[in-house]
Design a protein around this motif. Structure first.
Motif, PDB file in Angstrom:
ATOM      1  N   VAL A   1       0.837  -1.200   0.000  1.00 11.31           N
ATOM      2  CA  VAL A   1       0.000   0.000   0.000  1.00 11.31           C
ATOM      3  C   VAL A   1       0.870   1.247   0.000  1.00 11.31           C
ATOM      4  O   VAL A   1       0.628   2.203  -0.748  1.00 11.31           O
ATOM      5  N   ARG A   2       1.916   1.232   0.812  1.00 16.13           N
ATOM      6  CA  ARG A   2       2.799   2.400   0.917  1.00 16.13           C
ATOM      7  C   ARG A   2       3.686   2.587  -0.302  1.00 16.13           C
ATOM      8  O   ARG A   2       4.309   3.640  -0.450  1.00 16.13           O
ATOM      9  N   SER A   3       3.751   1.601  -1.183  1.00 14.82           N
ATOM     10  CA  SER A   3       4.579   1.719  -2.390  1.00 14.82           C
ATOM     11  C   SER A   3       3.730   1.964  -3.630  1.00 14.82           C
ATOM     12  O   SER A   3       4.163   1.712  -4.754  1.00 14.82           O
ATOM     13  N   SER A   4       2.500   2.477  -3.442  1.00 13.00           N
ATOM     14  CA  SER A   4       1.566   2.694  -4.548  1.00 13.00           C
ATOM     15  C   SER A   4       1.360   4.174  -4.819  1.00 13.00           C
ATOM     16  O   SER A   4       1.320   4.997  -3.897  1.00 13.00           O
ATOM     17  N   ILE A   5       1.226   4.509  -6.094  1.00 10.35           N
ATOM     18  CA  ILE A   5       0.926   5.877  -6.507  1.00 10.35           C
ATOM     19  C   ILE A   5      -0.304   5.866  -7.409  1.00 10.35           C
ATOM     20  O   ILE A   5      -0.632   4.848  -8.011  1.00 10.35           O
ATOM     21  N   ARG A   6      -0.985   7.008  -7.487  1.00 10.49           N
ATOM     22  CA  ARG A   6      -2.140   7.151  -8.368  1.00 10.49           C
ATOM     23  C   ARG A   6      -1.851   8.227  -9.394  1.00 10.49           C
ATOM     24  O   ARG A   6      -1.518   9.366  -9.044  1.00 10.49           O
ATOM     25  N   LEU A   7      -1.972   7.867 -10.669  1.00 10.97           N
ATOM     26  CA  LEU A   7      -1.817   8.808 -11.767  1.00 10.97           C
ATOM     27  C   LEU A   7      -3.172   9.009 -12.426  1.00 10.97           C
ATOM     28  O   LEU A   7      -3.809   8.049 -12.864  1.00 10.97           O
ATOM     29  N   GLY A   8      -3.638  10.250 -12.488  1.00  8.90           N
ATOM     30  CA  GLY A   8      -4.921  10.559 -13.103  1.00  8.90           C
ATOM     31  C   GLY A   8      -4.738  11.560 -14.229  1.00  8.90           C
ATOM     32  O   GLY A   8      -4.057  12.573 -14.073  1.00  8.90           O
ATOM     33  N   PHE A   9      -5.346  11.288 -15.369  1.00  5.38           N
ATOM     34  CA  PHE A   9      -5.172  12.157 -16.538  1.00  5.38           C
ATOM     35  C   PHE A   9      -6.475  12.217 -17.314  1.00  5.38           C
ATOM     36  O   PHE A   9      -7.391  11.406 -17.099  1.00  5.38           O
ATOM     37  N   GLY A  10      -6.567  13.193 -18.222  1.00  3.95           N
ATOM     38  CA  GLY A  10      -7.823  13.364 -18.933  1.00  3.95           C
ATOM     39  C   GLY A  10      -7.716  14.257 -20.138  1.00  3.95           C
ATOM     40  O   GLY A  10      -6.682  14.315 -20.812  1.00  3.95           O
ATOM     41  N   ARG A  11      -8.784  15.009 -20.396  1.00  2.00           N
ATOM     42  CA  ARG A  11      -8.961  15.758 -21.643  1.00  2.00           C
ATOM     43  C   ARG A  11      -7.785  16.656 -21.992  1.00  2.00           C
ATOM     44  O   ARG A  11      -7.387  16.752 -23.157  1.00  2.00           O
ATOM     45  N   TYR A  12      -7.213  17.326 -21.018  1.00  2.00           N
ATOM     46  CA  TYR A  12      -6.191  18.330 -21.313  1.00  2.00           C
ATOM     47  C   TYR A  12      -4.760  17.811 -21.116  1.00  2.00           C
ATOM     48  O   TYR A  12      -3.801  18.567 -21.248  1.00  2.00           O
ATOM     49  N   THR A  13      -4.611  16.532 -20.796  1.00  2.00           N
ATOM     50  CA  THR A  13      -3.283  15.931 -20.665  1.00  2.00           C
ATOM     51  C   THR A  13      -2.766  15.564 -22.050  1.00  2.00           C
ATOM     52  O   THR A  13      -3.523  15.085 -22.895  1.00  2.00           O
ATOM     53  N   THR A  14      -1.463  15.783 -22.277  1.00  2.00           N
ATOM     54  CA  THR A  14      -0.868  15.435 -23.564  1.00  2.00           C
ATOM     55  C   THR A  14      -0.005  14.185 -23.431  1.00  2.00           C
ATOM     56  O   THR A  14       0.445  13.836 -22.335  1.00  2.00           O
ATOM     57  N   VAL A  15       0.243  13.534 -24.568  1.00  2.00           N
ATOM     58  CA  VAL A  15       1.134  12.375 -24.584  1.00  2.00           C
ATOM     59  C   VAL A  15       2.521  12.789 -24.127  1.00  2.00           C
ATOM     60  O   VAL A  15       3.204  12.064 -23.383  1.00  2.00           O
ATOM     61  N   ASP A  16       2.963  13.976 -24.548  1.00  2.00           N
ATOM     62  CA  ASP A  16       4.277  14.469 -24.131  1.00  2.00           C
ATOM     63  C   ASP A  16       4.365  14.590 -22.618  1.00  2.00           C
ATOM     64  O   ASP A  16       5.399  14.259 -22.014  1.00  2.00           O
ATOM     65  N   GLU A  17       3.303  15.045 -21.977  1.00  2.00           N
ATOM     66  CA  GLU A  17       3.311  15.161 -20.514  1.00  2.00           C
ATOM     67  C   GLU A  17       3.409  13.790 -19.862  1.00  2.00           C
ATOM     68  O   GLU A  17       4.116  13.628 -18.854  1.00  2.00           O
ATOM     69  N   ILE A  18       2.697  12.807 -20.409  1.00  2.00           N
ATOM     70  CA  ILE A  18       2.798  11.444 -19.874  1.00  2.00           C
ATOM     71  C   ILE A  18       4.228  10.934 -20.007  1.00  2.00           C
ATOM     72  O   ILE A  18       4.791  10.338 -19.069  1.00  2.00           O
ATOM     73  N   GLU A  19       4.834  11.158 -21.142  1.00  2.00           N
ATOM     74  CA  GLU A  19       6.205  10.675 -21.372  1.00  2.00           C
ATOM     75  C   GLU A  19       7.200  11.359 -20.442  1.00  2.00           C
ATOM     76  O   GLU A  19       8.074  10.688 -19.847  1.00  2.00           O
ATOM     77  N   ARG A  20       7.083  12.669 -20.265  1.00  2.00           N
ATOM     78  CA  ARG A  20       8.006  13.386 -19.377  1.00  2.00           C
ATOM     79  C   ARG A  20       7.789  12.988 -17.923  1.00  2.00           C
ATOM     80  O   ARG A  20       8.750  12.824 -17.161  1.00  2.00           O
ATOM     81  N   ALA A  21       6.525  12.844 -17.536  1.00  2.00           N
ATOM     82  CA  ALA A  21       6.236  12.444 -16.158  1.00  2.00           C
ATOM     83  C   ALA A  21       6.768  11.049 -15.866  1.00  2.00           C
ATOM     84  O   ALA A  21       7.340  10.794 -14.794  1.00  2.00           O
ATOM     85  N   ALA A  22       6.595  10.136 -16.801  1.00  2.00           N
ATOM     86  CA  ALA A  22       7.092   8.771 -16.605  1.00  2.00           C
ATOM     87  C   ALA A  22       8.606   8.764 -16.446  1.00  2.00           C
ATOM     88  O   ALA A  22       9.149   8.037 -15.595  1.00  2.00           O
ATOM     89  N   HIS A  23       9.275   9.578 -17.247  1.00  2.00           N
ATOM     90  CA  HIS A  23      10.737   9.652 -17.124  1.00  2.00           C
ATOM     91  C   HIS A  23      11.144  10.167 -15.744  1.00  2.00           C
ATOM     92  O   HIS A  23      12.038   9.598 -15.092  1.00  2.00           O
ATOM     93  N   LEU A  24      10.481  11.218 -15.274  1.00  2.00           N
ATOM     94  CA  LEU A  24      10.822  11.794 -13.974  1.00  2.00           C
ATOM     95  C   LEU A  24      10.529  10.814 -12.841  1.00  2.00           C
ATOM     96  O   LEU A  24      11.344  10.640 -11.923  1.00  2.00           O
TER      97      LEU A  24
END
Length: 376
Positions: free
Chosen positions: A343-366
């Motif tokens: 439970v303590r090693s879990s994160i929640r990622l939420g995205f939608g209409r205004y999220t871009t693929v580039d943002e997903i890629e940069r966030a995943a890298h970080l």
């Protein structure tokens, strides 16, 4: 130079305000040029009637996404709507005294049900399996002739799992009980249960303003007020309505209805991109029965508190925004059977209409880079 805004991946906590919603609100916020958009919608003069008309336009926009044969009651948010639905129908259901709900429900439902238990009602909490889904056979056995109300969430706010609410609503109907659906995370995105008797929603989860929600009530369902006073909102919710908030909510609902297919395709693309980039992570909850804009992921050995502290370039959550800072482990992840360390090693990622693929890629890298520095 100001630091760049973080990549926003916390759509379950709240969503960005849609430009259409902001535009719809502006005439009703008032100005200093002699306009009367700020008028009280409960007043009988012409300015009040214009404000009241804007409220009714919004009510119709919101209702167009609901089942037929019901009415929309505005509230101060989904928590109030859920309380109104849970507490408001029980008197008319007497002598039935049993409430059935699910272990992974939002605190607004669970805590209200626990309070009702102290008032003499019998509470039955259904467990979920390792994927977060309720067993319909167990539900069928629990829903009997003494059951007054079943409450179930459409899309879980922490893990995105879609419960079989249509089947649960039919079980309630067959038993002569009422069915309340918490559709906060699913309204405008996922099909609503057509047999529901009550549906609670919130504006700020569909790109509308904060501070307003609604309870849809099927025709013929008796409801008592939660807040007493002037009875401005259909005799059930006292207090002055905000035409601006109503207009923003209505516009957000109209955009959600118009964009439903495009939004779903975009969010599915974002999910597929994220799943490919978060290789080596495990998904909490069912992937097959899930809203695509919610990914609850875990990585063994990860200290999420440290990750949140170290990684300021991405806005995401360690769990439900409603429980953040409480120090309690997620009751949803615990109900899935996960031990505390997972439970303590879990994160929640939420995205939608205004999220871009580039943002997903940069966030995943970080996130991956920060995680690797912890876990190796």
């Amino acid at each position: 130079m100001a630091a760049p805004a973080p990549i926003y991946l916390d759509y379950q906590a709240t969503t960005p305000l849609a430009p259409e919603a902001l535009k719809a609100m502006q005439p009703w916020l008032g100005d200093m040029t002699g306009g009367t958009g700020w008028a009280n919608p409960h007043s009988a003069h012409s300015a009040g009637r214009k404000a009241a008309a804007a409220v009714e336009v919004a009510r119709a926009q919101i209702g167009s996404l609901m089942p037929a044969s019901g009415r929309v009651i505005f509230t101060g948010g989904a928590t109030e709507a859920l309380n109104m639905g849970l507490r408001g129908v029980l008197a008319a259901q007497a002598p039935r005294r049993k409430i059935v709900t699910i272990a992974t429900e939002h605190a607004a439902v669970i805590d209200t049900c626990l309070w009702l238990e102290t008032q003499g009602f019998a509470l039955h909490v259904l467990p979920v399996d390792g994927e977060g889904l309720v067993d319909l056979d167990q539900a069928r056995a629990a829903i009997d002739g003494d059951t007054a109300l079943i409450a179930a969430m459409l899309v879980n706010n922490e893990i995105g799992v879609i419960q079989p609410v249509g089947a649960l609503a039919e079980l309630a109907q067959d038993a002569g009980a009422l069915f309340l659906c918490d559709a906060v995370q699913g309204y405008g995105r996922v099909a609503l249960p057509q047999a529901a008797d009550l549906i609670a929603i919130s504006a700020h989860k569909i790109h509308g303003p904060k501070g307003i929600g609604a309870l849809w009530v099927r025709d013929g369902v008796a409801l008592e007020p939660l807040i007493h006073g002037g009875g401005q909102e259909q005799g059930l919710r006292s207090g002055t309505l905000s035409p601006a908030l109503c207009a923003g909510f209505g516009a957000a609902a109209a955009v959600a209805q118009h964009n439903q297919q495009a939004d779903a395709a975009h969010v599915a693309l974002l999910r597929d991109t994220a799943l490919a980039l978060f290789d080596g992570w495990s998904v909490n909850g069912s992937l097959d029965h899930r809203y695509a804009g919610n990914l609850n992921l875990r990585r063994d050995g990860l200290d999420v508190s440290r990750l949140l502290s170290d990684l300021r370039g991405v806005a995401f959550s360690a769990g439900s925004a409603c429980a953040s800072g409480s120090g309690r482990p997620s009751h949803v992840l615990t109900a899935l059977g996960l031990p505390p360390q997972k439970v303590r090693s879990s994160i929640r990622l939420g995205f939608g209409r205004y999220t871009t693929v580039d943002e997903i890629e940069r966030a995943a890298h970080l996130i991956n880079s920060a995680t690797f520095s912890q876990t190796g």
